[in-house]
Design a protein around this motif. Structure first.
Motif, PDB file in Angstrom:
ATOM      1  N   TRP A 173      47.447 -13.659   2.927  1.00  0.00           N
ATOM      2  CA  TRP A 173      46.764 -13.443   3.336  1.00  0.00           C
ATOM      3  C   TRP A 173      46.441 -15.621   4.139  1.00  0.00           C
ATOM      4  N   PRO A 174      47.832 -15.595   4.798  1.00  0.00           N
ATOM      5  CA  PRO A 174      47.286 -16.939   5.788  1.00  0.00           C
ATOM      6  C   PRO A 174      45.815 -16.840   7.097  1.00  0.00           C
ATOM      7  N   GLY A 175      45.142 -17.661   6.257  1.00  0.00           N
ATOM      8  CA  GLY A 175      44.466 -17.741   7.006  1.00  0.00           C
ATOM      9  C   GLY A 175      42.844 -16.709   6.870  1.00  0.00           C
ATOM     10  N   ALA A 176      42.747 -16.591   5.781  1.00  0.00           N
ATOM     11  CA  ALA A 176      41.777 -15.940   5.033  1.00  0.00           C
ATOM     12  C   ALA A 176      40.410 -17.137   5.660  1.00  0.00           C
ATOM     13  N   ARG A 177      39.234 -16.119   6.369  1.00  0.00           N
ATOM     14  CA  ARG A 177      38.107 -16.506   7.475  1.00  0.00           C
ATOM     15  C   ARG A 177      36.846 -15.996   6.226  1.00  0.00           C
ATOM     16  N   TRP A 178      36.648 -15.220   6.217  1.00  0.00           N
ATOM     17  CA  TRP A 178      35.294 -14.812   4.943  1.00  0.00           C
ATOM     18  C   TRP A 178      35.325 -14.598   3.618  1.00  0.00           C
ATOM     19  N   LEU A 179      34.816 -15.810   3.222  1.00  0.00           N
ATOM     20  CA  LEU A 179      34.328 -15.050   1.793  1.00  0.00           C
ATOM     21  C   LEU A 179      32.202 -15.325   1.305  1.00  0.00           C
ATOM     22  N   VAL A 180      32.192 -14.044   0.523  1.00  0.00           N
ATOM     23  CA  VAL A 180      30.708 -12.893   0.533  1.00  0.00           C
ATOM     24  C   VAL A 180      30.535 -13.539  -1.065  1.00  0.00           C
ATOM     25  N   ASN A 181      29.679 -14.423  -1.614  1.00  0.00           N
ATOM     26  CA  ASN A 181      29.544 -14.715  -2.651  1.00  0.00           C
ATOM     27  C   ASN A 181      28.374 -13.895  -3.162  1.00  0.00           C
ATOM     28  N   LYS A 219      39.500  -6.443  12.086  1.00  0.00           N
ATOM     29  CA  LYS A 219      40.409  -6.409  11.177  1.00  0.00           C
ATOM     30  C   LYS A 219      41.244  -7.064  11.467  1.00  0.00           C
ATOM     31  N   ASP A 220      41.512  -7.199  10.154  1.00  0.00           N
ATOM     32  CA  ASP A 220      42.972  -7.928  10.275  1.00  0.00           C
ATOM     33  C   ASP A 220      42.369  -9.504   9.439  1.00  0.00           C
ATOM     34  N   GLN A 221      41.435  -9.687   9.774  1.00  0.00           N
ATOM     35  CA  GLN A 221      40.401 -10.795   9.113  1.00  0.00           C
ATOM     36  C   GLN A 221      40.747 -10.866   7.375  1.00  0.00           C
ATOM     37  N   ALA A 222      41.179 -11.314   7.016  1.00  0.00           N
ATOM     38  CA  ALA A 222      40.957 -11.554   5.498  1.00  0.00           C
ATOM     39  C   ALA A 222      40.179 -12.158   4.786  1.00  0.00           C
ATOM     40  N   ALA A 223      39.302 -11.426   3.798  1.00  0.00           N
ATOM     41  CA  ALA A 223      37.949 -11.902   3.310  1.00  0.00           C
ATOM     42  C   ALA A 223      38.438 -11.894   1.900  1.00  0.00           C
ATOM     43  N   ILE A 224      37.421 -13.086   1.271  1.00  0.00           N
ATOM     44  CA  ILE A 224      36.968 -12.743  -0.413  1.00  0.00           C
ATOM     45  C   ILE A 224      35.760 -12.337  -0.701  1.00  0.00           C
ATOM     46  N   VAL A 225      35.633 -11.745  -1.655  1.00  0.00           N
ATOM     47  CA  VAL A 225      34.647 -11.028  -2.197  1.00  0.00           C
ATOM     48  C   VAL A 225      34.424 -11.703  -3.879  1.00  0.00           C
ATOM     49  N   THR A 226      33.029 -12.514  -4.017  1.00  0.00           N
ATOM     50  CA  THR A 226      32.909 -12.889  -5.435  1.00  0.00           C
ATOM     51  C   THR A 226      32.360 -11.762  -6.141  1.00  0.00           C
ATOM     52  N   GLY A 227      32.427 -11.803  -6.895  1.00  0.00           N
ATOM     53  CA  GLY A 227      31.728 -10.739  -8.035  1.00  0.00           C
ATOM     54  C   GLY A 227      31.623  -8.769  -7.568  1.00  0.00           C
ATOM     55  N   GLY A 228      32.988  -9.055  -6.941  1.00  0.00           N
ATOM     56  CA  GLY A 228      33.645  -7.784  -5.615  1.00  0.00           C
ATOM     57  C   GLY A 228      34.061  -6.840  -7.035  1.00  0.00           C
ATOM     58  N   ALA A 229      33.860  -6.414  -7.923  1.00  0.00           N
ATOM     59  CA  ALA A 229      34.167  -5.489  -9.180  1.00  0.00           C
ATOM     60  C   ALA A 229      32.439  -4.698  -9.181  1.00  0.00           C
ATOM     61  N   SER A 230      31.376  -4.607  -9.211  1.00  0.00           N
ATOM     62  CA  SER A 230      30.993  -3.618  -9.264  1.00  0.00           C
ATOM     63  C   SER A 230      29.428  -3.730  -8.413  1.00  0.00           C
TER      64      SER A 230
END
Length: 112
Positions: A75-83, A4-15
């Motif tokens: 979103w200061p403090g993005a902590r997650w990156l899922v490739n 909850k309220d954690q910032a995440a970036i997901v590459t290839g996240g469109a499909s």
């Protein structure tokens, strides 16, 4: 794990796996940046989950760095990156001399 309220970036996240991952993270309360080459699909998934869309080629180191930096302002403090983007190669990602160079030759590798 509390998302909850954690910032995440997901590459290839469109499909595919990336979109499913972005949806799951958002369903558990994460704020998700959907990163993909396909701007229209990224915007669609981002709108669906209340996230933001980023257009990026993960094989371009400068573009990837810029994409990762972009949500930091929102979103200061993005902590997650899922490739979930790109292709797989049998190569050490990081070693004694640092990370592998981009772009790398993909001859003989297959898309994931």
């Amino acid at each position: 794990m509390q998302l909850k309220d954690q910032a995440a970036i997901v590459t290839g996240g469109a499909s595919g796996l990336g979109a499913a991952t972005a949806r799951r993270l958002a369903a558990q309360g994460a704020r998700v940046a959907v990163c993909d080459l396909n701007a229209k699909l990224a915007e669609s998934v981002a709108a669906e989950i209340g996230g933001i869309a980023l257009v990026c080629d993960v094989a371009d180191a400068a573009a990837a760095e810029a994409a990762v930096a972009e949500p930091q302002g929102a979103w200061p403090g993005a902590r997650w990156l899922v490739n979930c983007a790109g292709i797989g190669v049998a190569k050490r990602v990081i070693g004694p001399r640092g990370p592998m160079a981009l772009p790398i030759s993909t001859r003989g590798s297959r898309s994931i």
